[in-house]
Design a protein around this motif. Structure first.
Motif, mmCIF file in Angstrom:
data_model
loop_
_atom_site.group_PDB
_atom_site.id
_atom_site.type_symbol
_atom_site.label_atom_id
_atom_site.label_comp_id
_atom_site.label_asym_id
_atom_site.label_seq_id
_atom_site.Cartn_x
_atom_site.Cartn_y
_atom_site.Cartn_z
ATOM 1 N N MET A 1 0.862 -1.375 -0.022
ATOM 2 C CA MET A 1 -0.023 0.181 -0.190
ATOM 3 C C MET A 1 0.700 1.216 0.072
ATOM 4 O O MET A 1 1.598 1.333 0.792
ATOM 5 N N LYS A 2 0.444 2.170 -0.749
ATOM 6 C CA LYS A 2 1.125 3.310 -0.973
ATOM 7 C C LYS A 2 0.852 4.311 0.263
ATOM 8 O O LYS A 2 -0.257 3.921 0.900
ATOM 9 N N SER A 3 1.605 5.262 0.769
ATOM 10 C CA SER A 3 1.374 5.968 1.845
ATOM 11 C C SER A 3 -0.252 6.862 1.736
ATOM 12 O O SER A 3 -0.699 6.924 2.602
ATOM 13 N N GLU A 4 -0.410 7.263 0.596
ATOM 14 C CA GLU A 4 -1.673 7.989 0.294
ATOM 15 C C GLU A 4 -2.827 7.004 0.606
ATOM 16 O O GLU A 4 -3.958 7.723 0.977
ATOM 17 N N GLU A 5 -2.731 5.820 -0.022
ATOM 18 C CA GLU A 5 -3.833 4.760 0.056
ATOM 19 C C GLU A 5 -4.043 4.477 1.637
ATOM 20 O O GLU A 5 -5.168 4.501 2.001
ATOM 21 N N TYR A 6 -2.918 4.267 2.422
ATOM 22 C CA TYR A 6 -2.806 4.013 3.776
ATOM 23 C C TYR A 6 -3.710 5.350 4.734
ATOM 24 O O TYR A 6 -4.469 4.892 5.519
ATOM 25 N N ARG B 1 -5.794 7.508 3.362
ATOM 26 C CA ARG B 1 -7.078 7.440 3.130
ATOM 27 C C ARG B 1 -8.165 6.347 3.751
ATOM 28 O O ARG B 1 -9.082 6.499 4.323
ATOM 29 N N PHE B 2 -7.335 5.172 3.839
ATOM 30 C CA PHE B 2 -8.055 3.869 4.528
ATOM 31 C C PHE B 2 -8.196 4.305 5.948
ATOM 32 O O PHE B 2 -9.229 4.216 6.603
ATOM 33 N N LEU B 3 -7.168 4.851 6.563
ATOM 34 C CA LEU B 3 -7.411 5.533 8.238
ATOM 35 C C LEU B 3 -8.406 6.350 8.325
ATOM 36 O O LEU B 3 -9.158 6.442 9.192
ATOM 37 N N THR B 4 -8.540 7.123 7.428
ATOM 38 C CA THR B 4 -9.404 8.379 7.514
ATOM 39 C C THR B 4 -10.789 7.800 7.464
ATOM 40 O O THR B 4 -11.781 8.045 8.144
ATOM 41 N N GLU B 5 -11.106 6.998 6.298
ATOM 42 C CA GLU B 5 -12.224 6.452 6.382
ATOM 43 C C GLU B 5 -12.859 5.574 7.480
ATOM 44 O O GLU B 5 -14.013 5.788 7.759
#
Length: 64
Positions: free
Chosen positions: A1-6, A8-12
């Motif tokens: 996982m890229k840092s952006e995706e991670y 985003r996932f944490l924010t969701e």
């Protein structure tokens, strides 16, 4: 996982958590705690259960 995706996932996940009512979150935590196995099984696996079964068997045979 890229840092952006991670991120985003944490924010969701955080937003989903904050949107659920406090009572429902509390109820879910209590249910999870009630369904947790005993600490002795988490630390030592099935060994405590085996020892307990063995000692019960020995006690039954000694009473006869």
């Amino acid at each position: 996982m890229k840092s952006e995706e991670y991120v985003r996932f944490l924010t969701e996940q955080f937003v989903r958590y904050m949107e659920t009512p406090r009572d429902q979150r509390k109820k879910v935590r209590q249910e999870q705690k009630a369904n947790r196995p005993p600490l002795r099984n988490l630390l030592f696996g099935q060994i405590p259960d085996a020892i307990e079964d063995y000692t019960v068997k020995i006690r039954k045979t000694n009473k006869k």
